[in-house]
Design an enzyme around this catalytic site. Structure first.
Site, PDB file in Angstrom:
ATOM      1  N   LYS A 170      19.308 -62.888 -50.963  1.00  0.00           N
ATOM      2  CA  LYS A 170      20.028 -63.538 -52.057  1.00  0.00           C
ATOM      3  C   LYS A 170      21.492 -63.677 -51.653  1.00  0.00           C
ATOM      4  O   LYS A 170      22.126 -62.699 -51.237  1.00  0.00           O
ATOM      5  CB  LYS A 170      19.911 -62.735 -53.356  1.00  0.00           C
ATOM      6  CG  LYS A 170      20.463 -63.464 -54.587  1.00  0.00           C
ATOM      7  CD  LYS A 170      20.121 -62.702 -55.873  1.00  0.00           C
ATOM      8  CE  LYS A 170      20.473 -63.542 -57.100  1.00  0.00           C
ATOM      9  NZ  LYS A 170      21.918 -63.732 -57.297  1.00  0.00           N
TER      10      LYS A 170
ATOM     11  N   SER B 238      23.032 -55.609 -61.614  1.00  0.00           N
ATOM     12  CA  SER B 238      23.509 -54.233 -61.579  1.00  0.00           C
ATOM     13  C   SER B 238      23.806 -53.732 -62.983  1.00  0.00           C
ATOM     14  O   SER B 238      24.528 -54.374 -63.752  1.00  0.00           O
ATOM     15  CB  SER B 238      24.771 -54.142 -60.710  1.00  0.00           C
ATOM     16  OG  SER B 238      25.165 -52.796 -60.552  1.00  0.00           O
TER      17      SER B 238
ATOM     18  N   CYS C 288      26.523 -60.462 -54.420  1.00  0.00           N
ATOM     19  CA  CYS C 288      27.288 -59.798 -55.476  1.00  0.00           C
ATOM     20  C   CYS C 288      28.785 -60.038 -55.289  1.00  0.00           C
ATOM     21  O   CYS C 288      29.331 -59.760 -54.214  1.00  0.00           O
ATOM     22  CB  CYS C 288      27.002 -58.298 -55.488  1.00  0.00           C
ATOM     23  SG  CYS C 288      27.893 -57.416 -56.795  1.00  0.00           S
TER      24      CYS C 288
ATOM     25  N   GLY D 139      21.919 -69.385 -61.119  1.00  0.00           N
ATOM     26  CA  GLY D 139      23.260 -69.646 -61.622  1.00  0.00           C
ATOM     27  C   GLY D 139      23.270 -70.508 -62.869  1.00  0.00           C
ATOM     28  O   GLY D 139      22.884 -71.679 -62.820  1.00  0.00           O
ATOM     29  N   ASP D 140      23.682 -69.921 -64.005  1.00  0.00           N
ATOM     30  CA  ASP D 140      23.864 -70.646 -65.274  1.00  0.00           C
ATOM     31  C   ASP D 140      22.576 -71.178 -65.876  1.00  0.00           C
ATOM     32  O   ASP D 140      22.613 -72.125 -66.670  1.00  0.00           O
ATOM     33  CB  ASP D 140      24.854 -71.805 -65.109  1.00  0.00           C
ATOM     34  CG  ASP D 140      26.275 -71.339 -64.871  1.00  0.00           C
ATOM     35  OD1 ASP D 140      26.523 -70.123 -64.987  1.00  0.00           O
ATOM     36  OD2 ASP D 140      27.136 -72.180 -64.570  1.00  0.00           O
TER      37      ASP D 140
ATOM     38  N   GLN E 211      16.181 -54.503 -54.292  1.00  0.00           N
ATOM     39  CA  GLN E 211      17.281 -55.146 -53.593  1.00  0.00           C
ATOM     40  C   GLN E 211      18.163 -54.089 -52.929  1.00  0.00           C
ATOM     41  O   GLN E 211      18.632 -53.148 -53.574  1.00  0.00           O
ATOM     42  CB  GLN E 211      18.138 -55.988 -54.529  1.00  0.00           C
ATOM     43  CG  GLN E 211      19.209 -56.766 -53.740  1.00  0.00           C
ATOM     44  CD  GLN E 211      20.145 -57.558 -54.613  1.00  0.00           C
ATOM     45  OE1 GLN E 211      20.980 -56.972 -55.289  1.00  0.00           O
ATOM     46  NE2 GLN E 211      20.030 -58.880 -54.581  1.00  0.00           N
TER      47      GLN E 211
ATOM     48  N   GLY F 225      19.499 -64.926 -64.499  1.00  0.00           N
ATOM     49  CA  GLY F 225      20.354 -63.744 -64.449  1.00  0.00           C
ATOM     50  C   GLY F 225      20.926 -63.407 -65.805  1.00  0.00           C
ATOM     51  O   GLY F 225      20.238 -62.903 -66.689  1.00  0.00           O
ATOM     52  N   ARG F 226      22.206 -63.720 -65.991  1.00  0.00           N
ATOM     53  CA  ARG F 226      22.909 -63.324 -67.223  1.00  0.00           C
ATOM     54  C   ARG F 226      22.321 -63.947 -68.481  1.00  0.00           C
ATOM     55  O   ARG F 226      22.479 -63.412 -69.578  1.00  0.00           O
ATOM     56  CB  ARG F 226      24.391 -63.688 -67.095  1.00  0.00           C
ATOM     57  CG  ARG F 226      25.139 -62.881 -66.030  1.00  0.00           C
ATOM     58  CD  ARG F 226      26.542 -63.425 -65.803  1.00  0.00           C
ATOM     59  NE  ARG F 226      26.495 -64.791 -65.319  1.00  0.00           N
ATOM     60  CZ  ARG F 226      27.451 -65.697 -65.533  1.00  0.00           C
ATOM     61  NH1 ARG F 226      28.515 -65.380 -66.256  1.00  0.00           N
ATOM     62  NH2 ARG F 226      27.349 -66.909 -65.050  1.00  0.00           N
TER      63      ARG F 226
END
Length: 375
Positions: free
Chosen positions: A175, A54, A135, A237-238, A105, A260-261
């Protein structure tokens, strides 16, 4: 059809430390990750995907990630009710980013709205529809959507069924997280129910909602979902370095990975992990030109007034990558980038700061080897 590989065995055969591995060390995993994965009638070129983020995975960012070789890119979360009502912001989030598979999504807690939104997306030519049950943001969970649905598995299943019905022949993916908290991990049960309801692929972030983003993602916990379903499974994740791919897939049993991040300030990362782009290509590409292109695309997409503000978080991440590799920048330049209102002035500072920097210089998984070569 989705071929499997024993990543646990591969990990035993790999002698390099996770943090020091480069793409050359990952040939077995990379070869498998470049094996097509089939979702419905669609063939994904590789198995490294850009996560729906987002405020981040908007059209300009998705275009970059796709160009660098991400196997699939997913839109920002789109609120189903707002989308059906014709909200401009929701329509902007759901916009196609160019040629290739268009994946949107959807989020919501009302099965009727989810079905109608899926119908509209399918009618508009969307290729894959993803359901958000992962989320953890307070605003989303406070509206009883996102990972809050993992506390209500019956409602979650009705949402899946409604979305699948609305999507028709368009594949639906899901997800989720491991569960609401460590005392109520229910991802395996929900995944099995979703598979029975017609979901074509499942992505699991290795944390609960209560974990938020604290601690480390629990990749081994994803393996319980692998045992519960036969459809393609994606681990999330990570994941921030190519050297983590073998351990992540070995511990989770997943068929693919989602970044992701870790892609913040690194739109090339999914493609790098998949082997679609490598050190040689990154050494030829200018960070200044990439950031200028990204900035200009955001101004065009949102309009200058809104685009200047939206772009700042991306510019901050690029600056962080640059500072980590090259050292601090003058505070006056940082402020000009992070608070500037004049797009041309901001662009001028960016080009000046990053003029001699290549993407290889700021890619942490490869930067050490690049610096050794330069020395």
């Amino acid at each position: 059809v989705h071929a499997r590989i024993s990543y646990s065995q591969m990990a035993k055969e790999t002698t390099h430390s996770v943090g020091a591995q480069t793409l050359g060390d990952l040939d077995p995993a990379r070869r498998h990750l470049r094996t097509p994965l089939y979702i419905g009638g669609h063939s994904l070129a590789n198995r490294v995907f850009l996560a729906p983020l987002s405020g981040i995975s908007d059209v300009p960012f998705r275009r970059l990630a796709r160009r660098f070789g991400a196997g699939m890119v997913v839109s920002e979360m789109v609120a189903s009710g707002e989308f059906v009502k014709g909200c401009d912001e929701s329509a902007l989030r759901a916009m196609r980013d160019g040629p290739g598979l268009h994946v949107v999504q959807l989020a919501g807690r009302d099965p009727a709205w989810m079905q109608r939104a899926a119908e509209q997306l399918a009618g508009n030519g969307t290729d894959i529809i993803d359901i958000n049950m992962g989320c953890p943001a307070k605003k989303v969970v406070g509206g009883l959507s996102g990972s809050a649905l993992m506390r209500e598995p019956d409602l979650a299943l009705r949402i899946v069924e409604a979305t699948v019905a609305g999507a028709g022949s368009v594949p639906v993916t899901l997800k989720m997280r491991l569960g609401w908290d460590r005392e109520s991990i229910n991802a395996p049960e929900l995944a099995a129910a979703a598979e029975a309801a017609g979901v074509a692929m499942i992505t699991v972030h290795g944390r609960t909602r209560s974990d938020f983003y604290e601690g480390r993602a629990d990749w081994p916990a994803i393996a319980a979902v692998r045992a519960a379903v036969s459809l393609p499974l994606v681990a999330n994740g990570d994941l921030v370095s190519p050297g983590q791919i073998i351990p992540m897939l070995g511990q989770s049993g997943a068929d693919a990975v989602m970044v992701g991040r870790g892609s913040q300030g690194r739109p090339w990362l999914p493609g790098l992990m998949a082997g679609a782009i490598g050190a040689e290509e990154l050494a030829k590409l200018s960070l200044g030109e990439l950031v200028a292109e990204h900035y200009a695309a955001m101004l065009d997409h949102y309009g200058a007034r809104v685009g200047v503000r939206h772009a700042r978080k991306h510019l901050g991440w690029y600056l962080d990558r640059f500072i980590a590799a090259a050292g601090p920048v003058p505070e006056v330049d940082r402020m000009a980038v992070m608070a500037g209102q004049d797009p041309q002035a901001v662009m001028s500072v960016l080009r000046h700061l990053f003029a001699e920097t290549r993407l290889l210089d700021v890619e942490p998984s490869l930067a050490s080897s690049a610096m050794q070569e330069a020395a």
